[in-house]
Design a protein around this motif. Structure first.
Motif, short mmCIF file in Angstrom:
data_model
loop_
_atom_site.label_atom_id
_atom_site.label_comp_id
_atom_site.label_asym_id
_atom_site.label_seq_id
_atom_site.Cartn_x
_atom_site.Cartn_y
_atom_site.Cartn_z
N GLN A 16 -1.40 0.83 2.57
CA GLN A 16 -2.21 1.32 1.43
C GLN A 16 -1.32 1.72 0.26
O GLN A 16 -1.63 1.40 -0.89
CB GLN A 16 -3.08 2.50 1.89
CG GLN A 16 -4.17 2.10 2.85
CD GLN A 16 -4.86 3.30 3.49
OE1 GLN A 16 -4.24 4.31 3.79
NE2 GLN A 16 -6.17 3.17 3.71
N ARG A 51 -1.19 -0.18 -3.43
CA ARG A 51 -1.44 0.53 -4.68
C ARG A 51 -0.28 0.35 -5.65
O ARG A 51 -0.49 0.04 -6.82
CB ARG A 51 -1.69 2.02 -4.40
CG ARG A 51 -1.94 2.82 -5.69
CD ARG A 51 -2.46 4.20 -5.42
NE ARG A 51 -3.82 4.17 -4.89
CZ ARG A 51 -4.92 4.00 -5.63
NH1 ARG A 51 -4.82 3.82 -6.93
NH2 ARG A 51 -6.11 3.98 -5.08
N SER A 82 -10.18 0.53 -2.76
CA SER A 82 -10.93 1.37 -1.81
C SER A 82 -11.70 0.52 -0.80
O SER A 82 -11.85 0.91 0.36
CB SER A 82 -11.87 2.34 -2.53
OG SER A 82 -12.92 1.64 -3.14
N TYR A 109 -8.69 -2.05 1.14
CA TYR A 109 -7.57 -1.37 1.81
C TYR A 109 -7.99 -0.05 2.45
O TYR A 109 -7.16 0.82 2.69
CB TYR A 109 -6.41 -1.16 0.84
CG TYR A 109 -5.75 -2.49 0.51
CD1 TYR A 109 -4.80 -3.03 1.36
CD2 TYR A 109 -6.14 -3.22 -0.59
CE1 TYR A 109 -4.23 -4.26 1.10
CE2 TYR A 109 -5.59 -4.46 -0.87
CZ TYR A 109 -4.63 -4.97 -0.02
OH TYR A 109 -4.07 -6.20 -0.27
N SER A 110 -9.27 0.07 2.77
CA SER A 110 -9.72 1.27 3.48
C SER A 110 -9.15 1.26 4.89
O SER A 110 -8.82 0.19 5.43
CB SER A 110 -11.25 1.33 3.54
OG SER A 110 -11.74 0.31 4.39
N GLN A 111 -9.03 2.41 5.47
CA GLN A 111 -8.57 2.54 6.86
C GLN A 111 -9.40 1.64 7.76
O GLN A 111 -8.88 0.87 8.56
CB GLN A 111 -8.70 4.01 7.28
CG GLN A 111 -8.30 4.30 8.72
CD GLN A 111 -6.84 4.63 8.88
OE1 GLN A 111 -6.16 4.94 7.92
NE2 GLN A 111 -6.35 4.54 10.10
#
Length: 167
Positions: free
Chosen positions: A15, A19, A40, A43-45
């Motif tokens: 992540q 970014r 978001s 690349y969210s968990q």
């Protein structure tokens, strides 16, 4: 340069690298709102965990062995289409560009794709992203283009590129 297979514990690093790369690569291409939305979502968990649970989807961290630092990552999926691996993501932090990491990562990918029995690699690249010329320098060719609705009123305006692995 060393490529290290990523696991769930590496998600925060992926992540952060995404970014750092995106804020450089897309600053003049995407609005801040679209960039935040895509980061978001993509690349969210949960999204990355889903990828890591797919036996055909692989993430590798790109490490600079000289400085013991992570310079980026690559994420790809075998059998995305028949005999085809999709390069979903390859990102380098801005200060590592031009040092051969991207070229090395693509050579690594070619080897993994061949070992898996696929003979084609596809990817999407934003029409205004300078990375297109990098891919072309590595033998990729544009075979189509498309505008893809990604939700929240945003679209991706991309070239579709391919690389054919011979024998």
């Amino acid at each position: 340069m060393k490529l290290i297979q990523a696991t769930g514990k590496d998600i925060p690093l992926i992540q952060e690298l995404a970014r750092r790369s995106w804020e450089n690569a897309y600053a003049d291409i995407l609005s801040k709102e679209q960039m935040e939305y895509m980061l978001s979502e993509m690349y969210s968990q949960q999204e990355i965990e889903t990828h890591l649970q797919n036996p055909n989807y692989h993430y590798y961290l790109i490490e600079d062995e000289n400085s013991n630092s992570y310079e980026g990552f690559i994420g790809y999926e075998h059998n995305y289409e028949d005999q085809t691996t999709k390069l979903h993501r390859i990102y380098l932090v801005p200060e590592s560009k031009g040092k051969g990491f991207g070229k090395g990562a693509l050579q690594f990918l070619n080897k993994k794709v061949s070992e898996h029995g696929n003979n084609r690699i596809i990817l999407n690249v934003n029409k205004y992203n300078a990375a297109r010329s990098f891919y072309e320098s590595q033998g990729y060719k544009v075979y189509d283009e498309g505008v893809f609705d990604i939700g929240n009123g945003f679209v991706m305006d991309d070239f579709l590129m391919e690389f054919l692995i011979h024998g």
